[in-house]
Design a protein around this motif. Structure first.
Motif, short mmCIF file in Angstrom:
data_model
loop_
_atom_site.label_atom_id
_atom_site.label_comp_id
_atom_site.label_asym_id
_atom_site.label_seq_id
_atom_site.Cartn_x
_atom_site.Cartn_y
_atom_site.Cartn_z
N GLY A 209 49.99 37.30 46.46
CA GLY A 209 50.34 36.42 45.34
C GLY A 209 50.58 34.97 45.75
O GLY A 209 51.39 34.29 45.12
N VAL A 210 49.89 34.50 46.79
CA VAL A 210 50.12 33.11 47.24
C VAL A 210 48.84 32.24 47.18
O VAL A 210 48.82 31.16 47.76
CB VAL A 210 50.72 33.06 48.68
N SER A 211 47.82 32.72 46.48
CA SER A 211 46.55 31.97 46.45
C SER A 211 46.72 30.58 45.88
O SER A 211 45.94 29.68 46.19
CB SER A 211 45.51 32.73 45.62
N ASP A 212 47.73 30.40 45.03
CA ASP A 212 47.94 29.07 44.44
C ASP A 212 48.58 28.10 45.44
O ASP A 212 48.52 26.88 45.25
CB ASP A 212 48.81 29.18 43.18
N ARG A 213 49.19 28.62 46.52
CA ARG A 213 49.88 27.72 47.47
C ARG A 213 49.26 27.71 48.86
O ARG A 213 49.60 26.88 49.70
CB ARG A 213 51.37 28.10 47.56
N VAL A 214 48.36 28.66 49.10
CA VAL A 214 47.67 28.68 50.40
C VAL A 214 46.17 28.57 50.14
O VAL A 214 45.58 29.46 49.53
CB VAL A 214 47.98 29.95 51.21
N SER A 215 45.58 27.48 50.61
CA SER A 215 44.13 27.32 50.45
C SER A 215 43.44 27.76 51.75
O SER A 215 44.11 28.09 52.74
CB SER A 215 43.80 25.87 50.12
N THR A 216 42.12 27.75 51.73
CA THR A 216 41.38 28.21 52.91
C THR A 216 40.29 27.19 53.26
O THR A 216 39.82 26.46 52.40
CB THR A 216 40.70 29.58 52.63
N LEU A 217 39.92 27.21 54.52
CA LEU A 217 38.86 26.33 54.99
C LEU A 217 38.04 27.09 56.03
O LEU A 217 38.56 27.45 57.10
CB LEU A 217 39.49 25.06 55.60
N GLY A 218 36.78 27.35 55.71
CA GLY A 218 35.89 28.02 56.65
C GLY A 218 35.38 27.00 57.67
O GLY A 218 34.62 26.10 57.31
N ALA A 219 35.80 27.10 58.91
CA ALA A 219 35.41 26.12 59.93
C ALA A 219 35.61 26.71 61.32
O ALA A 219 36.34 27.71 61.49
CB ALA A 219 36.27 24.86 59.77
N ASP A 220 34.96 26.09 62.28
CA ASP A 220 35.11 26.46 63.69
C ASP A 220 36.04 25.41 64.31
O ASP A 220 35.67 24.23 64.39
CB ASP A 220 33.72 26.43 64.34
N PHE A 221 37.23 25.83 64.73
CA PHE A 221 38.19 24.82 65.19
C PHE A 221 37.77 24.15 66.51
O PHE A 221 38.34 23.14 66.89
CB PHE A 221 39.64 25.31 65.21
N THR A 222 36.79 24.72 67.19
CA THR A 222 36.33 24.08 68.42
C THR A 222 35.39 22.91 68.11
O THR A 222 35.16 22.06 68.97
CB THR A 222 35.59 25.06 69.36
N ALA A 223 34.83 22.90 66.91
CA ALA A 223 33.77 21.92 66.62
C ALA A 223 34.00 21.10 65.35
O ALA A 223 33.55 19.96 65.28
CB ALA A 223 32.43 22.64 66.51
N ASP A 224 34.66 21.67 64.35
CA ASP A 224 34.74 21.01 63.04
C ASP A 224 36.01 20.18 62.89
O ASP A 224 36.98 20.36 63.63
CB ASP A 224 34.65 22.06 61.92
N ASP A 225 35.97 19.31 61.86
CA ASP A 225 37.14 18.44 61.59
C ASP A 225 38.28 19.24 60.96
O ASP A 225 38.06 20.23 60.29
CB ASP A 225 36.74 17.32 60.63
N PHE A 226 39.50 18.73 61.15
CA PHE A 226 40.69 19.34 60.54
C PHE A 226 41.12 18.54 59.32
O PHE A 226 40.90 17.32 59.28
CB PHE A 226 41.86 19.36 61.55
N PRO A 227 41.78 19.18 58.36
CA PRO A 227 42.34 18.43 57.24
C PRO A 227 43.38 17.44 57.78
O PRO A 227 44.06 17.73 58.77
CB PRO A 227 43.03 19.49 56.38
N ASP A 228 43.49 16.27 57.13
CA ASP A 228 44.41 15.26 57.68
C ASP A 228 45.62 15.01 56.77
O ASP A 228 46.27 13.98 56.88
CB ASP A 228 43.66 13.95 57.96
N ASP A 229 45.90 15.96 55.87
CA ASP A 229 47.05 15.79 54.98
C ASP A 229 48.16 16.79 55.33
O ASP A 229 48.92 17.21 54.48
CB ASP A 229 46.63 15.97 53.52
N VAL A 230 48.23 17.18 56.60
CA VAL A 230 49.18 18.23 57.01
C VAL A 230 50.30 17.63 57.87
O VAL A 230 50.07 16.70 58.65
CB VAL A 230 48.47 19.35 57.80
N ASP A 231 51.51 18.15 57.70
CA ASP A 231 52.63 17.64 58.52
C ASP A 231 53.16 18.70 59.48
O ASP A 231 54.14 18.48 60.19
CB ASP A 231 53.75 17.04 57.65
N CYS A 232 52.55 19.88 59.48
CA CYS A 232 52.87 20.87 60.52
C CYS A 232 51.64 21.72 60.77
O CYS A 232 50.79 21.87 59.88
CB CYS A 232 54.10 21.70 60.17
N ALA A 233 51.55 22.25 61.98
CA ALA A 233 50.39 23.06 62.34
C ALA A 233 50.84 24.20 63.23
O ALA A 233 51.80 24.06 63.99
CB ALA A 233 49.36 22.21 63.08
N VAL A 234 50.17 25.34 63.06
CA VAL A 234 50.44 26.48 63.95
C VAL A 234 49.10 27.05 64.39
O VAL A 234 48.13 27.05 63.62
CB VAL A 234 51.31 27.56 63.24
#
Ligand SMILES: C[S@@+](CC[C@H](N)C(=O)[O-])C[C@H]1O[C@@H](n2cnc3c(N)ncnc32)[C@H](O)[C@@H]1O
Length: 334
Positions: A209-234
């Motif tokens: 029940g969290v689809s409204d607050r957690v979005s998804t991004l299909g990407a390869d973290f070794t090669a693709d860009d990251f979103p730049d509107d984040v203030d924490c990362a894990v």
């Protein structure tokens, strides 16, 4: 023990340690712990419940008693506390999927010498290069069964009060994001994972029940860009999949993507700087030899170094799950 104090018992144990895994898998196949919890408390009752020869039931019970998975209570067989919590079908913490996650790798572990002798050139993505949605679904039914516990622990341990958006790198089932947004009502999250995995992530987000607050991004973290509107990362439980250069690059990209004052947490299977353990982390690194990837076990010091080289401040580390996971963290200058 021999007079010198040196004997073969430890070595004999190592030579036959596979018998413990095999016994564990058989007990799970026969749902032994579920039957014990359901009231089967003698060999005869268990033989009946598992549809086995009484002789085999007795052999299995004796082995499980000796492994500490079963114990005696008032003359009846009972589950050890962890078996009762995690190995009983239908219980909320049932983790059979995770316990058997690496079972398909058994043959390759015993072919390790042959695989290493082939000296094949490792690839960056290894087994993750050709993942299908169905494989991702099977993989994450396992990670979800254990990751939700780790995600709960993360949300309890790390104070994300005031944070607005979490980037969950290689987030898989979304276990960390799901627990983080449930714990912090003002937080949103984005799970970044490989495109086939993201299809499965969406299913877990909807289920929770969290689809409204957690979005998804299909990407390869070794090669693709990251979103730049984040203030924490894990980034959790994918450290040994990659080598030093890739992990350093991903941590640097995360630092660049974070908003000023943001924080980053690397939760991974790290070994101590002298590489003497934990054993589990060393084994995840060794497993990479079987996958064709370039990954390995990283030390805590190396991980702190990736953070410092990326520009993080206040770099620190602590045990996250004893013997399994360690957490390195730092902040970006405000
Ligand atoms: C063991 S799972 C951990 C999932 C989750 N972080 C957790 O702890 O429950 C490792 C995850 O890293 C993801 N992953 C590995 N390489 C990746 C890459 N290059 N880009 C994005 N995700 C990746 C895998 O697809 C998988 O979902």
């Amino acid at each position: 023990m021999a007079k010198s104090g040196i004997d073969t018992t430890r070595l004999q144990h190592l030579a036959r340690a596979y018998t413990e895994s095999a016994t564990f898998f058989a007990a799970l196949d026969f749902e032994l712990f579920t039957h014990v919890e359901g009231g089967a408390g003698s060999v005869a009752e268990l033989a009946d419940a598992m549809d086995l020869l009484e002789l085999d039931a007795e052999r299995l019970v004796t082995a499980c008693l000796s492994l500490g998975l079963l114990e005696w209570q008032n003359g009846r067989l009972a589950n050890a506390p962890d078996a009762a919590r995690f190995l009983v079908k239908g219980e909320p913490r049932y983790a059979e999927a995770w316990m058997t996650f690496t079972r398909p790798d058994v043959d390759n572990w015993f072919r390790m010498s042959e695989i290493m002798r082939s000296k094949r050139e490792p690839t960056v993505l290894g087994m993750y290069a050709d993942l299908t949605v169905d494989q991702a679904r099977a993989y994450h039914s396992a990670t979800y069964s254990i990751g939700m516990g780790a995600g709960r622990l993360f949300a309890r341990t790390v104070d994300l009060t005031g944070r607005k958006k979490l980037l969950d790198l290689g987030g898989g089932s979304g276990a960390y994001s799901i627990n983080a947004v449930k714990t912090y009502p003002d937080l949103e999250a984005v799970v970044l994972d490989l495109p086939p995995v993201i299809e499965v992530t969406k299913e877990y987000l909807a289920e929770n029940g969290v689809s409204d607050r957690v979005s998804t991004l299909g990407a390869d973290f070794t090669a693709d860009d990251f979103p730049d509107d984040v203030d924490c990362a894990v980034m959790a439980s994918n450290l040994p999949i990659y080598d030093e250069a890739v992990v350093a690059k991903v941590i640097k990209k995360a630092h660049e993507a974070l908003l000023p004052g943001g924080e980053m947490h690397l939760v991974g299977e790290m070994v101590t700087d002298d590489r003497t353990g934990p054993l589990d982390a060393a084994m995840w690194g060794l497993f990479e030899a079987l996958t064709g990837g370039a990954g390995k076990a990283h030390t805590i010091g190396q991980c702190r170094g990736y953070f410092e080289a990326a520009g993080f401040e206040n770099v620190s580390d602590e045990v996250f799950v004893p013997g399994i996971l360690h957490r390195v963290f730092g902040t970006k200058a405000g």
